[in-house]
Design an enzyme around this catalytic site. Structure first.
Site, PDB file in Angstrom:
ATOM      1  N   CYS A   1       0.864  -1.180   0.000  1.00 43.82           N
ATOM      2  CA  CYS A   1       0.000   0.000   0.000  1.00 43.82           C
ATOM      3  C   CYS A   1       0.902   1.232   0.000  1.00 43.82           C
ATOM      4  O   CYS A   1       1.900   1.279   0.728  1.00 43.82           O
ATOM      5  CB  CYS A   1      -0.898   0.008   1.229  1.00 43.82           C
ATOM      6  SG  CYS A   1      -2.000   1.425   1.182  1.00 43.82           S
TER       7      CYS A   1
ATOM      8  N   ASP B   1      -6.524  10.277  -5.000  1.00 47.36           N
ATOM      9  CA  ASP B   1      -5.785   9.335  -4.163  1.00 47.36           C
ATOM     10  C   ASP B   1      -4.449   9.038  -4.858  1.00 47.36           C
ATOM     11  O   ASP B   1      -4.252   9.346  -6.028  1.00 47.36           O
ATOM     12  CB  ASP B   1      -6.627   8.052  -4.032  1.00 47.36           C
ATOM     13  CG  ASP B   1      -6.334   7.325  -2.726  1.00 47.36           C
ATOM     14  OD1 ASP B   1      -5.347   7.673  -2.069  1.00 47.36           O
ATOM     15  OD2 ASP B   1      -7.094   6.400  -2.381  1.00 47.36           O
ATOM     16  N   ASN B   2      -3.557   8.416  -4.121  1.00 53.58           N
ATOM     17  CA  ASN B   2      -2.313   7.911  -4.692  1.00 53.58           C
ATOM     18  C   ASN B   2      -1.475   8.957  -5.417  1.00 53.58           C
ATOM     19  O   ASN B   2      -1.137   8.819  -6.591  1.00 53.58           O
ATOM     20  CB  ASN B   2      -2.614   6.708  -5.605  1.00 53.58           C
ATOM     21  CG  ASN B   2      -3.176   5.554  -4.787  1.00 53.58           C
ATOM     22  OD1 ASN B   2      -2.722   5.306  -3.670  1.00 53.58           O
ATOM     23  ND2 ASN B   2      -4.167   4.879  -5.309  1.00 53.58           N
TER      24      ASN B   2
HETATM   25  N1  MTE Z   1      -9.821  -2.011  -5.755  1.00 54.68           N
HETATM   26  C1  MTE Z   1     -11.076  -1.692  -5.447  1.00 54.68           C
HETATM   27  N2  MTE Z   1     -12.042  -2.061  -6.314  1.00 54.68           N
HETATM   28  N3  MTE Z   1     -11.404  -1.023  -4.325  1.00 54.68           N
HETATM   29  C2  MTE Z   1     -10.442  -0.619  -3.432  1.00 54.68           C
HETATM   30  O1  MTE Z   1     -10.763  -0.030  -2.384  1.00 54.68           O
HETATM   31  N4  MTE Z   1      -8.035  -0.503  -2.966  1.00 54.68           N
HETATM   32  C3  MTE Z   1      -6.747  -0.412  -3.625  1.00 54.68           C
HETATM   33  C4  MTE Z   1      -6.467  -1.673  -4.436  1.00 54.68           C
HETATM   34  N5  MTE Z   1      -7.580  -2.025  -5.248  1.00 54.68           N
HETATM   35  C5  MTE Z   1      -9.093  -0.905  -3.752  1.00 54.68           C
HETATM   36  C6  MTE Z   1      -8.833  -1.649  -4.927  1.00 54.68           C
HETATM   37  C7  MTE Z   1      -5.641  -0.195  -2.732  1.00 54.68           C
HETATM   38  S1  MTE Z   1      -5.384   1.413  -2.246  1.00 54.68           S
HETATM   39  C8  MTE Z   1      -4.765  -1.177  -2.415  1.00 54.68           C
HETATM   40  S2  MTE Z   1      -3.379  -0.829  -1.513  1.00 54.68           S
HETATM   41  C9  MTE Z   1      -4.971  -2.554  -2.830  1.00 54.68           C
HETATM   42  O2  MTE Z   1      -6.198  -2.719  -3.521  1.00 54.68           O
HETATM   43  C10 MTE Z   1      -5.008  -3.482  -1.645  1.00 54.68           C
HETATM   44  O3  MTE Z   1      -5.216  -4.794  -2.036  1.00 54.68           O
HETATM   45  P1  MTE Z   1      -5.565  -5.884  -0.919  1.00 54.68           P
HETATM   46  O4  MTE Z   1      -6.675  -5.345  -0.061  1.00 54.68           O
HETATM   47  O5  MTE Z   1      -5.901  -7.127  -1.625  1.00 54.68           O
HETATM   48  O6  MTE Z   1      -4.312  -6.049  -0.095  1.00 54.68           O
END
Ligand code: MTE
Length: 866
Positions: free
Chosen positions: A152, A284-285
């Site tokens: 993350c 984000d990000n």
């Molecule tokens: N995909 C969806 N659809 N929704 C989410 O909230 N979070 C993202 C990503 N993909 C997210 C997502 C983020 S910020 C991260 S760090 C990773 O999923 C985390 O993956 P994990 O929960 O399988 O570890």
């Protein structure tokens, strides 16, 4: 020699997908190039089967989870990291139940039977737009299996938050995990849709519905098409089908990039010539320039639209694992040396080529040993979990590595800290100083573990702990140290002690507001629809923010009626806090605050004699549904244990909450038809309002009808201003009055609260109160609880008179016809002293009855509407 096949890949070949947790079968038929024992295999995994109590009241009440995970954003949404030590002990690969989770909102509820038909579309700038179902994704494309570390972008953010609160919630240094992912390459799928020449980006969208739309982001198309970058869609993790929190049934996995690009619950790939305009991609990000404050970032949207500040490849980073935070070491009983250990990773496929340790504030460095478990797969040729391991030709590194260095005990005794930094093959190196930014992402300064000595014992401290106040950074900050002085807040030699910097408090109170709220007012007013909550002794009304809250309405609803200071302050940014004066409605008095805090400390797991709780949701289980007619059911709920009473006064109701198909909570109030003193179970009479071609169905009743037996149902109560105390004693809004008769007017399911009171009166033969019931329905079969209420009238005609009237009666009906109208009301409900009119039915009926009766001389205080 052994090879691995995996049980549920076989039915795919035979065109049938068996969706159950896979098991690994080791066979000895084929001869692979390498021995399976040469590669790291997943650690033993135990899939959680229990939904944890904390999750039961949330939209994730369908997701069983491991209780070891540390929740970083309160109960919901689910954002967790494993304890660092547990993560490390798992080894190179992490079990799915311990794998960190970052969910922006509720986990989509995907049932096993729906998975084969789960569809993704490939659209946008393509010659041949496609819709593929899950089967096709597995059958039409070559499958690969590869070890990939997801990280993350917020990993280690707590350190930034201690320096200055960012807009992001705190992560320790365990916001990363590694798994073997299986699925097709994204390139193969995109290729079959034939991207057009001007296509530059691939936007991805997930099925999770969030306050600002579906989660989505993009990566460059040329990265997706580059086999070196290994971007894939995955349906398995460590050989098992994906777990709900990790994107079940299908997700993108973008190796070497921040986890935020690996979209879970993948529904769409949209090929475009510009980066994604999804809200989450924009907001984000990103690592905005360090001088951009939360206020600047909030007031100028241009900061967020500048693609230069978007982050993709991970930066080089590392963490110490041993010594652990707060570990102690007695040099007199320790061996000659101590082995310091930890992890490191880099981004974009780059390899970590050195990890360096200093124990003299960075003046000199020594090289640690590095172990790259990922390399072991490069020589392996063959299939693993139904995917080809194809890594010998590509030299990219997409996984974490482990480092270790033995340091002699006397050296440790002479040191004040252990410093660690990693460098990748592009010679990017972790910096000494933190680069603070408004979202607190990509935090990667040297990892520093302090060594303090007390009575000859060495104590080690990590910078932070993800959720509790622990670690050297907070200690230094509290004692006035400047964490940005390049010396970790410690004084340089000869430097005068600094005045502790005044902590910049964000004002969360409304200016000039002078209202004290006591526990009673707070309790009476706080509901899911109107969530009042307390932070730092101040009362806030979150109603106006239910729609716009970035964490979804549920996170505010879960706070209703509670003191949420701890979670609130841990999660929210300065910007969020600065918004609070708008929602501030008063200050709670000290004694009420004490009561509220004690109330919170009662354990959810204690054995309680009464089920209903007025301020928190308790969980019943759907036990049975009995068909009373084609559209009416008796829904039986199982309470927490056989001896538990519901705890509902006569004439009151309680709320029930269940998720709808898109996982949003539906909440409605019900009065049970079972006796309120019945133990262990409760019965609700539910008429299902099915959808017709012109009218949408009833949200709650249709969802309840579809809910499988065994489902969790959240309940909260009692609610209602009316209570029947017996013997003609009635409590209305806390005021008692004595009556001699009830006039009860109802229609349809409005019979249920009326029925409670009627039964209480008639069952008590000493109760002198008389009851007249006017029950209006369309047809005879619509009359609910008929045998019971007619039975009361037959057994005690002096005290109970029941008149049914039907608006669409069949010819055979011998009773009264028409609606509850003026004539009927005049005949049976003439004004009387010491009498009350109880009304429950469709709004139009309630309104007309009140108008007619008021004209006839009934006073406003004589009415009670359930
Ligand atoms: N995909 C969806 N659809 N929704 C989410 O909230 N979070 C993202 C990503 N993909 C997210 C997502 C983020 S910020 C991260 S760090 C990773 O999923 C985390 O993956 P994990 O929960 O399988 O570890």
């Amino acid at each position: 020699m052994a090879t691995i096949t995996e049980v549920w890949t076989e039915p795919i070949v035979s065109k049938e997908i068996v969706l159950k947790t896979s098991t690994i079968k080791v066979e000895s038929t084929e001869v692979p190039a390498n021995d399976i024992s040469d590669i790291p295999l997943p650690p033993p995994s135990k899939q959680p089967t229990q939904v944890l109590n904390v999750d039961k009241g949330t939209p994730d009440s369908h997701v069983p989870r491991d209780p070891r995970l540390i929740r970083l954003t309160g109960v919901h949404p689910f954002n967790v990291e494993p304890p660092l030590i547990d993560l490390f002990k798992e080894g190179f690969l992490t079990s799915p139940e311990l794998f960190y989770v970052r969910n922006h909102g509720p986990v989509p509820h995907v049932r096993d039977e729906d998975i084969p038909n789960w569809e993704i579309s490939i659209e946008g700038l393509v010659e041949k737009p496609l819709v593929l179902n899950f089967r096709e994704v597995l059958q039409r494309y070559d499958q690969i299996t590869a070890p990939i570390t997801l990280v993350c972008a917020g990993n280690r953010r707590k350190e930034q938050n201690i320096v200055r609160k960012t807009k992001g919630f705190s992560w320790g240094s365990a916001g990363l995990s590694t798994a073997l992912f299986t699925g097709p390459l994204m390139a193969d799928i995109l290729r079959s849709a034939k991207p057009l020449r001007r296509a530059k980006y691939v936007c991805m969208e997930g099925a999770d519905k969030l306050p600002n739309g579906h989660y989505g982001t993009s990566v460059k198309l040329n990265w997706a098409m580059d086999p070196n970058r290994g971007i894939m869609l995955a349906h398995k993790m460590n050989g098992e089908s994906l777990r709900p929190d990790h994107g079940r049934p299908l997700r993108a996995v973008v190796p070497g990039q921040i986890g935020g690009r690996s979209v879970k619950w993948l529904k769409k790939l949209i090929v475009t010539d510009v980066p994604s305009d999804n809200w989450y991609h924009i907001n984000d990000n990103r690592v905005l320039p360090t001088m951009v404050s939360p206020e600047m970032a909030s007031s100028d949207p241009n900061w967020w639209r500048d693609e230069r500040y978007a982050i993709y490849d991970l930066n080089v980073n590392s963490s110490v694992v041993y010594p652990q935070n707060n570990e102690t070491l007695d040099p007199s009983s320790a061996g000659p040396s101590y082995t310091v250990k930890g992890y490191a990773y880099a981004g974009g496929g780059r390899r970590v080529n050195r990890v360096e340790i200093s124990i003299d504030k960075g003046k000199t460095w020594r090289l640690a040993e590095i172990e790259y478990a990922e390399d072991k797969y490069r020589d392996f040729e063959g299939d693993l979990f139904g995917g080809k391991v194809d890594m010998f030709w590509r030299e990219t590194c997409f996984c974490w590595c482990f480092w270790s260095l033995s340091i002699s005990i006397p050296e440790l005794e002479g040191a004040d800290a252990i410093l660690v930094r990693a460098m990748d093959e592009s010679l990017a190196i972790q910096p000494r100083d933190m680069y603070w930014s408004v979202l607190g992402m990509m935090n990667n300064p040297w990892f520093r573990v302090t060594i303090t000595k007390e009575n000859g014992i060495l104590k080690f401290e990590h910078p932070t702990h993800p959720t509790i106040s622990s670690g050297w950074m907070e200690r230094v900050k509290k004692s006035g140290g400047d964490l940005t002085n390049g010396n970790w807040g410690e004084r340089h030699e000869g430097e005068e002690p600094a005045e502790p910097e005044p902590v910049q408090e964000i004002n969360m109170k409304k200016d000039g507001l002078n209202r004290t709220i006591d526990i009673r007012e707070f309790k009476d007013n706080s509901s899911n629809e109107k969530p009042w909550f307390v932070v730092n002794g101040e009362v806030y009304d979150g109603t106006a923010f239910l729609e716009g809250h970035p964490g979804g309405a549920q996170s505010i609803i879960s706070s209703a009626g509670l003191d949420v200071s701890e979670d609130f302050l841990a999660i929210h940014s300065e910007t969020a806090k600065a918004m609070m004066p708008d929602y501030h409605i008063g200050t709670m008095d000290q004694s009420s605050l004490k009561v509220l805090k004690e109330d919170k400390s009662t354990s959810p797991d204690e054995v309680r004699s009464v089920f209903l709780q007025p301020r928190s949701w308790t969980t019943a289980t759907l036990k049975e549904k009995i068909n009373v007619s084609w559209d009416t059911r008796i829904v039986k709920l199982q309470l927490e244990h056989e001896d538990q009473a519901l705890g509902l006064p006569i004439g009151q109701h309680f709320m029930i909450k269940i998720p709808d198909t898109s996982n949003e909570a539906i909440i409605r109030s019900y009065t049970p038809i079972s006796e309120t003193n019945q133990k262990g179970t409760v019965d609700l009479l539910v008429k299902i309002y099915f959808a017709t071609s012109t009218v949408a169905g009833g949200k709650m009743t249709t969802a309840l009808d579809k809910l499988p037996l065994g489902s969790a149902i959240q309940c909260k109560g009692p609610t209602g201003r009316f209570e029947y105390l017996g013997n003609g004693r009635v409590l209305v809004s806390g005021k008692e009055r004595q009556i001699r008769s009830f006039k009860m007017i109802c229609g349809g399911t409005g019979i249920t609260p009326i029925f409670q009171v009627l039964r209480a009166v008639i069952q008590d033969q000493q109760d002198p109160t008389s009851c007249t019931v006017l029950d209006g329905n369309r047809q005879e079969e619509d009359i609910l609880c008929r045998s019971e209420i007619d039975g009361f009238a037959a057994s005690d005609s002096k005290r109970c008179n029941v008149i049914h009237t039907l608006s669409k009666a069949s010819e055979s009906w011998t009773g009264r016809r028409g609606r509850i109208d003026e004539a009927l009301l005049k005949e049976h409900v003439a004004p009387e002293d010491e009498s009350m009119v109880l009304i429950c039915g469709p709004p139009a009926m309630e309104k007309s009855a009140q108008e007619i009766l008021s004209k006839q001389g009934w006073k406003e205080s004589d009415f009670h509407f359930f």
